[in-house]
Design a protein around this motif. Structure first.
Motif, PDB file in Angstrom:
ATOM      1  N   THR A 280      23.919  34.081  40.103  1.00  0.00           N
ATOM      2  CA  THR A 280      24.209  35.381  39.499  1.00  0.00           C
ATOM      3  C   THR A 280      22.996  35.861  38.757  1.00  0.00           C
ATOM      4  OG1 THR A 280      24.950  34.563  37.381  1.00  0.00           O
ATOM      5  CG2 THR A 280      26.560  34.556  39.158  1.00  0.00           C
TER       6      THR A 280
ATOM      7  N   ARG B 157      29.518  41.034  36.803  1.00  0.00           N
ATOM      8  CA  ARG B 157      29.098  39.919  35.947  1.00  0.00           C
ATOM      9  C   ARG B 157      30.228  39.267  35.184  1.00  0.00           C
ATOM     10  NH1 ARG B 157      23.814  41.482  32.569  1.00  0.00           N
ATOM     11  NH2 ARG B 157      24.290  39.401  31.826  1.00  0.00           N
ATOM     12  N   ARG B 158      31.324  40.016  34.962  1.00  0.00           N
ATOM     13  CA  ARG B 158      32.349  39.510  34.064  1.00  0.00           C
ATOM     14  C   ARG B 158      33.705  39.270  34.708  1.00  0.00           C
ATOM     15  NH1 ARG B 158      29.200  37.563  30.216  1.00  0.00           N
ATOM     16  NH2 ARG B 158      27.808  39.144  29.305  1.00  0.00           N
ATOM     17  N   THR B 159      33.823  39.497  35.993  1.00  0.00           N
ATOM     18  CA  THR B 159      35.133  39.325  36.615  1.00  0.00           C
ATOM     19  C   THR B 159      35.079  38.254  37.706  1.00  0.00           C
ATOM     20  OG1 THR B 159      34.794  40.979  38.364  1.00  0.00           O
ATOM     21  CG2 THR B 159      35.596  41.785  36.237  1.00  0.00           C
ATOM     22  N   ARG B 160      36.251  37.750  38.050  1.00  0.00           N
ATOM     23  CA  ARG B 160      36.344  36.753  39.112  1.00  0.00           C
ATOM     24  C   ARG B 160      35.892  37.347  40.445  1.00  0.00           C
ATOM     25  NH1 ARG B 160      38.957  32.007  39.292  1.00  0.00           N
ATOM     26  NH2 ARG B 160      39.928  32.449  37.276  1.00  0.00           N
ATOM     27  N   PHE B 161      36.219  38.637  40.662  1.00  0.00           N
ATOM     28  CA  PHE B 161      35.788  39.281  41.899  1.00  0.00           C
ATOM     29  C   PHE B 161      34.262  39.269  42.020  1.00  0.00           C
ATOM     30  CE2 PHE B 161      34.293  43.285  43.884  1.00  0.00           C
ATOM     31  CZ  PHE B 161      34.724  43.043  45.180  1.00  0.00           C
TER      32      PHE B 161
ATOM     33  N   GLN C 275      32.211  37.096  40.787  1.00  0.00           N
ATOM     34  CA  GLN C 275      31.782  35.745  41.136  1.00  0.00           C
ATOM     35  C   GLN C 275      32.026  35.460  42.618  1.00  0.00           C
ATOM     36  OE1 GLN C 275      30.158  33.717  38.905  1.00  0.00           O
ATOM     37  NE2 GLN C 275      30.222  35.624  37.727  1.00  0.00           N
ATOM     38  N   TYR C 276      33.111  35.985  43.152  1.00  0.00           N
ATOM     39  CA  TYR C 276      33.365  35.829  44.589  1.00  0.00           C
ATOM     40  C   TYR C 276      32.277  36.514  45.421  1.00  0.00           C
ATOM     41  CZ  TYR C 276      38.111  34.178  43.522  1.00  0.00           C
ATOM     42  OH  TYR C 276      39.192  33.468  43.066  1.00  0.00           O
TER      43      TYR C 276
ATOM     44  N   TYR D  45      29.110  37.004  44.641  1.00  0.00           N
ATOM     45  CA  TYR D  45      27.920  36.144  44.650  1.00  0.00           C
ATOM     46  C   TYR D  45      28.151  34.898  45.515  1.00  0.00           C
ATOM     47  CZ  TYR D  45      25.581  38.715  40.915  1.00  0.00           C
ATOM     48  OH  TYR D  45      24.939  39.679  40.179  1.00  0.00           O
TER      49      TYR D  45
ATOM     50  N   ALA E 296      37.391  30.555  47.462  1.00  0.00           N
ATOM     51  CA  ALA E 296      37.123  31.994  47.319  1.00  0.00           C
ATOM     52  C   ALA E 296      37.704  32.749  48.520  1.00  0.00           C
ATOM     53  CB  ALA E 296      35.620  32.238  47.227  1.00  0.00           C
TER      54      ALA E 296
ATOM     55  N   THR F 237      37.176  39.515  49.987  1.00  0.00           N
ATOM     56  CA  THR F 237      35.995  39.977  49.248  1.00  0.00           C
ATOM     57  C   THR F 237      35.150  40.907  50.103  1.00  0.00           C
ATOM     58  OG1 THR F 237      35.968  37.907  47.997  1.00  0.00           O
ATOM     59  CG2 THR F 237      33.959  39.214  47.992  1.00  0.00           C
TER      60      THR F 237
END
Length: 340
Positions: free
Chosen positions: A3, A203-207, A209-210, A212, A226, A231
């Motif tokens: 990230t 940067r701040r949500t689970r989506f 992170q998925y 990335y 994931a 996604t």
């Protein structure tokens, strides 16, 4: 999974463990990859302001900000797509289609003018995502087909481009594109708000992170649980929505739906995202970098316009050369970090 916040953190830890040599070099490489475009933008604006008296005038800055806003909204959606390792070639056609649909729908009110392009362009983005994620077709082929299809719909709606739909200049929808707040155009404020929202989501949500994880290693992301297909479908739908919204705002600004707009815009958006530091191979990138990339392209175009003696065609030459340099630099920095 990588990230935009992982890189500085990892570099810091490495540097603490190895205060000299490889740790410091890796940290410098990461900083150059993340903030190189911003440094270049500051240098370019400083040089332009010293060379041209008209560069820092209010009118010139306002024109650059407004012309950047629409491309920036398209680049925002493209950033999500490229971080997943994909590409979206349909955004230029969707931008033009969104503008025409918004101008046509403005006769029924601002709500229709906004929702119609969002619905159509979002649906096309959704189809792109389904074909890419479920049928495992190549993003390049799918979005190329969508680009041609959207352009065909555009020509059909406008009678082969002979009909131009106008927006009532006194309407609320027109005010959305032509109004201002604190001396800054509303499209600029809307763009800033969208980028803040996009950065939070990424940067701040689970989506986020998925996104990335899918771009970093799709198989590993699937093993980690994931939702890879969901996604991908989401990011292509988001890209279509952003292109449609940018087209609608542009139509409100111009008070008409212009069919010839959007040609080559997909390449501009991809260039801005890559220049901003996002890797074409996916897995690394950040929202603010794409905004810096858009501004840098617009500053280059503005400088060439201010020179006057240079043909406008050189804008594409300079932008293309700059993109090539950035990609080469990214490749070199990536190899250097892997070696270190």
């Amino acid at each position: 999974m990588t990230t935009d916040v992982d890189i500085p953190v990892r570099a810091k830890n490495t540097a603490e463990e190895e205060p000299t040599g490889a740790g410091r070099s890796e940290r410098l490489s990461a900083l150059a990859q993340q903030h190189g475009a911003l440094v270049t933008l500051v240098v370019a604006m400083t040089a332009a302001s010293l060379s041209f008296d008209t560069f820092l005038t209010g009118d010139n800055l306002e024109n650059m900000a407004l012309s950047s806003a629409f491309l920036a909204v398209v680049a925002l959606g493209m950033t999500f797509v490229i971080i997943t390792g994909g590409i979206d070639l349909s955004v230029g056609s969707l931008f033009a289609l969104g503008g025409v649909l918004a101008a046509w729908g403005s006769r029924y009110g601002a709500v229709v003018a906004l929702l119609l392009p969002l619905a159509v362009c979002g649906l096309i983005g959704l189809v792109n995502g389904l074909l890419i994620a479920r049928s495992r077709l190549a993003p390049f082929i799918v979005t190329l087909a969508s680009m041609l299809g959207a352009r065909g719909i555009l020509l059909s709606v406008t009678d082969e481009g002979s009909k131009t739909y106008l927006v009532d200049k006194g309407s609320f929808f027109a005010e959305l594109g032509q109004g201002s707040l604190l001396g800054v155009g509303l499209p600029v404020w809307i763009t800033v708000a969208l980028f803040v929202l996009g950065a939070v989501v990424l940067r701040r949500t689970r989506f986020g992170q998925y996104v990335y994880a899918v771009g970093g290693n799709e198989d590993a992301a699937a093993l980690m649980g994931a939702p890879v297909a969901r996604t991908k479908i989401s990011v292509y739908t988001l890209s279509g929505l952003c292109a449609g919204l940018a087209g609608a705002l542009n139509a409100a600004w111009l008070a008409s739906g212009v069919t010839i707009l959007g040609s080559g815009m997909e390449l501009e958006a991809i260039s801005a995202v890559v220049i901003g530091g996002t890797l074409l191979t996916g897995g690394f990138g950040f929202i603010s970098g794409s905004l810096v990339g858009v501004l840098l392209l617009k500053v280059i175009q503005n400088v060439i316009n201010q020179i006057g003696s240079l043909d406008s065609a050189y804008q594409q030459v300079v932008s293309g050369a700059f993109l090539a340099v950035v990609v080469i630099a990214q490749t070199w920095l990536g190899r250097r970090r892997r070696v270190l």
